[in-house]
Design an enzyme around this catalytic site. Structure first.
Site, PDB file in Angstrom:
ATOM      1  N   TYR A 106      -3.907   4.331  -5.878  1.00  0.00           N
ATOM      2  CA  TYR A 106      -4.171   2.923  -5.568  1.00  0.00           C
ATOM      3  C   TYR A 106      -4.108   2.132  -6.863  1.00  0.00           C
ATOM      4  CZ  TYR A 106      -6.503  -1.105  -3.329  1.00  0.00           C
ATOM      5  OH  TYR A 106      -6.823  -2.345  -2.822  1.00  0.00           O
ATOM      6  N   LYS A 114      -0.372   3.117  -3.066  1.00  0.00           N
ATOM      7  CA  LYS A 114      -0.729   1.832  -2.453  1.00  0.00           C
ATOM      8  C   LYS A 114      -0.688   0.803  -3.570  1.00  0.00           C
ATOM      9  CE  LYS A 114      -4.470  -0.804  -0.349  1.00  0.00           C
ATOM     10  NZ  LYS A 114      -5.919  -0.851   0.009  1.00  0.00           N
ATOM     11  N   THR A 156     -12.528  -2.474   1.217  1.00  0.00           N
ATOM     12  CA  THR A 156     -12.808  -3.211   2.442  1.00  0.00           C
ATOM     13  C   THR A 156     -13.871  -2.500   3.273  1.00  0.00           C
ATOM     14  OG1 THR A 156     -10.508  -3.935   2.418  1.00  0.00           O
ATOM     15  CG2 THR A 156     -11.725  -4.338   4.432  1.00  0.00           C
ATOM     16  N   VAL A 216      -0.681  -0.573   3.824  1.00  0.00           N
ATOM     17  CA  VAL A 216      -2.115  -0.326   3.948  1.00  0.00           C
ATOM     18  C   VAL A 216      -2.736  -1.708   3.978  1.00  0.00           C
ATOM     19  CG1 VAL A 216      -4.180   0.704   2.968  1.00  0.00           C
ATOM     20  CG2 VAL A 216      -1.984   1.875   2.735  1.00  0.00           C
TER      21      VAL A 216
END
Length: 305
Positions: free
Chosen positions: A143, A171, A55, A211
């Site tokens: 992640y 995450k 992002t 998150v």
């Protein structure tokens, strides 16, 4: 221990993967990054921020830009929020360089994405993650996002990675809640929801927090939902979840998340700006619909002229 953390939430409970604000010419707005970080921490109740995630447009920012954004955010809020730096890539050597830079720049932790595009076998995933974790003294959040990486971090690999003293959290954007429950039951890994559409469901499985991406605009509500659920007020948490549905739908399901997020920030008069190619800025018709969805979700948006 970094600010706003506890042993059962080593990076805090609410973090947002922060956008990298940019000017109209595509250059990075470093002052805007600092202002946005202050807004998220002070006004939107964030315990932490992830810098240089997808992002944050990590595929199209240079290493120098990544470092300058990180330093700006650490200076702005690093004394009262956990700053996690996205050091992952599909090149182990480059990831180690980024991790060491982040440690020197004052980051409190690292986010390491599963290697994308080159699709290594699970042994390669394991060696990649442990090499990054070995390269600094910072705690690591794995992640797991097969939708972008092309491969998952499989359960046996997670169980092995949990043995590393600095790999503390995951995450999860894989969405296999049962598999995650098995990992949580067998290890000390702390899970964070990495998919806003499943935030409440993740709490029910034992996740520490989120998150988020929609946390850019509904951070306070997300933190309140976590607080309500953890206090036993499941009905209250469900009511908040349902109130935020239009916002989650608008930002997470209609286009790429950073495009929608920057459009929302621009509507709210917050630092966002443009996106870099190959992404494209939100079309006027998308932005008009987004405005209505934000208003429906209880967000105050200035009236159009």
């Amino acid at each position: 221990m970094a600010p706003s953390t506890t042993p059962d939430a080593p990076f805090g409970r609410l973090l947002t993967a922060m956008v990298t604000p940019m000017f109209a010419d595509g250059s990075v707005d470093y002052d805007g990054a600092a202002r946005l970080a202050v807004h998220l921490v002070d006004d939107q109740r964030h315990d932490g921020l992830v810098i240089n995630g997808t992002t944050g447009e990590s595929p199209t920012t240079t290493d120098d830009e990544k470092e300058r954004v990180l330093r700006a955010v650490v200076e702005a809020v690093g004394d009262r929020a956990s700053i996690v730096f996205g050091a992952g890539s599909n090149d182990t050597r480059h990831s180690i360089e980024l991790a060491r830079m982040a440690e020197a720049a004052g980051a409190h932790g690292l986010l390491t994405v599963c290697p994308y595009y080159n699709k290594p076998p699970q042994e390669g995933v394991y060696r990649h993650m442990t090499a990054i974790a070995d390269s600094t003294g910072l705690p690591v959040m794995l992640y797991d996002i097969p939708g972008r990486a092309g491969i998952p971090i499989e359960t046996p690999t997670l169980l092995r990675l949990a043995e590393h003293p600095r790999i503390t959290a995951v995450k999860d954007a894989k969405g296999d809640l049962f598999a995650a429950s098995q990992v949580m039951a067998a290890t000390d890994l702390v899970f964070y929801s990495g998919d806003d559409v499943l935030n409440l469901a993740w709490l029910s499985q034992g996740a520490a927090g989120f998150v988020s991406v929609v946390g850019h605009v509904v951070g306070s509500d997300l933190h309140e939902m976590i607080d309500l659920y953890r206090s036993g007020d499941v009905a209250g948490a469900l009511a908040l979840h349902r109130r935020m549905l239009p916002v989650v739908t608008a930002i997470m399901t209609r286009t790429q998340g950073v495009i929608a997020t920057k459009a929302a920030l621009n509507l709210l008069g917050l630092p966002g700006g443009t996106v870099r190619a190959p992404l494209v800025d939100a079309a006027p018709e998308f932005t008009a619909r987004l405005r209505e969805d934000l208003i429906t979700g209880g967000i105050k948006v200035e009236a159009t002229e």
